[in-house]
Write a protein that holds these residues in place. Structure first.
Motif, PDB file in Angstrom:
ATOM      1  N   ARG A 186       0.850  -1.197   0.000  1.00 21.84           N
ATOM      2  CA  ARG A 186       0.000   0.000   0.000  1.00 21.84           C
ATOM      3  C   ARG A 186       0.881   1.241   0.000  1.00 21.84           C
ATOM      4  N   ILE A 187       0.500   2.208  -0.829  1.00 18.32           N
ATOM      5  CA  ILE A 187       1.202   3.492  -0.912  1.00 18.32           C
ATOM      6  C   ILE A 187       0.165   4.602  -0.877  1.00 18.32           C
ATOM      7  N   ASP A 188       0.389   5.593  -0.016  1.00 18.87           N
ATOM      8  CA  ASP A 188      -0.480   6.766   0.062  1.00 18.87           C
ATOM      9  C   ASP A 188       0.323   7.991  -0.348  1.00 18.87           C
ATOM     10  N   LEU A 189      -0.319   8.884  -1.089  1.00 16.37           N
ATOM     11  CA  LEU A 189       0.297  10.135  -1.493  1.00 16.37           C
ATOM     12  C   LEU A 189      -0.444  11.292  -0.838  1.00 16.37           C
ATOM     13  N   PHE A 190       0.329  12.210  -0.260  1.00 14.01           N
ATOM     14  CA  PHE A 190      -0.220  13.382   0.403  1.00 14.01           C
ATOM     15  C   PHE A 190       0.373  14.648  -0.198  1.00 14.01           C
ATOM     16  N   PHE A 191      -0.434  15.697  -0.267  1.00 19.64           N
ATOM     17  CA  PHE A 191       0.046  17.033  -0.599  1.00 19.64           C
ATOM     18  C   PHE A 191       0.309  17.731   0.727  1.00 19.64           C
TER      19      PHE A 191
END
Length: 118
Positions: free
Chosen positions: A24-29
């Protein structure tokens, strides 16, 4: 800023010498001291994502953070550690131009490295 810019990643499991399938990979600004969740994805059998994390109109300049869920990945593989050393590996980086940004992760249960790839 629509153009040729895109953000991609891949994960290699250096403990087993294989691509990290199903991580699992999450991307955040990142905006000041706050983060905004943009994307959740999972790596495919090649340790890559099926599509870029950011592309086209979604691609923009700014500060971002990828969260790689390595503890969950190694646990799913049956790695029995009394107390896992790594859980979520955050990588914070800046996109400053309309270009291809590739942020790979090389990971084992006890360490990791990253770089701006191509």
């Amino acid at each position: 800023m629509a153009g040729s810019g895109r953000l991609t990643t891949h994960v290699l499991d250096t403990a087993h010498g294989t691509p990290a399938r199903g991580m699992r990979i999450d991307l955040f600004f990142v905006h000041g001291d706050h983060t905004h969740h943009l994307v959740e994805s999972h790596t495919n059998t090649d340790g890559r994502l099926d599509q870029p994390l950011l592309v086209g109109d979604q691609f923009q300049r700014g500060e971002f953070e990828l969260h790689f869920h390595v503890g969950q990945y190694f646990s799913r593989l049956g790695l029995e550690l009394e107390t896992p050393f790594l859980d979520v590996v955050p990588i914070r980086f800046t996109i400053s131009e309309d270009a291809h940004y590739h942020v790979p992760l090389l990971v084992s249960p006890f360490g990791y490295s990253t770089y701006r790839g191509s």
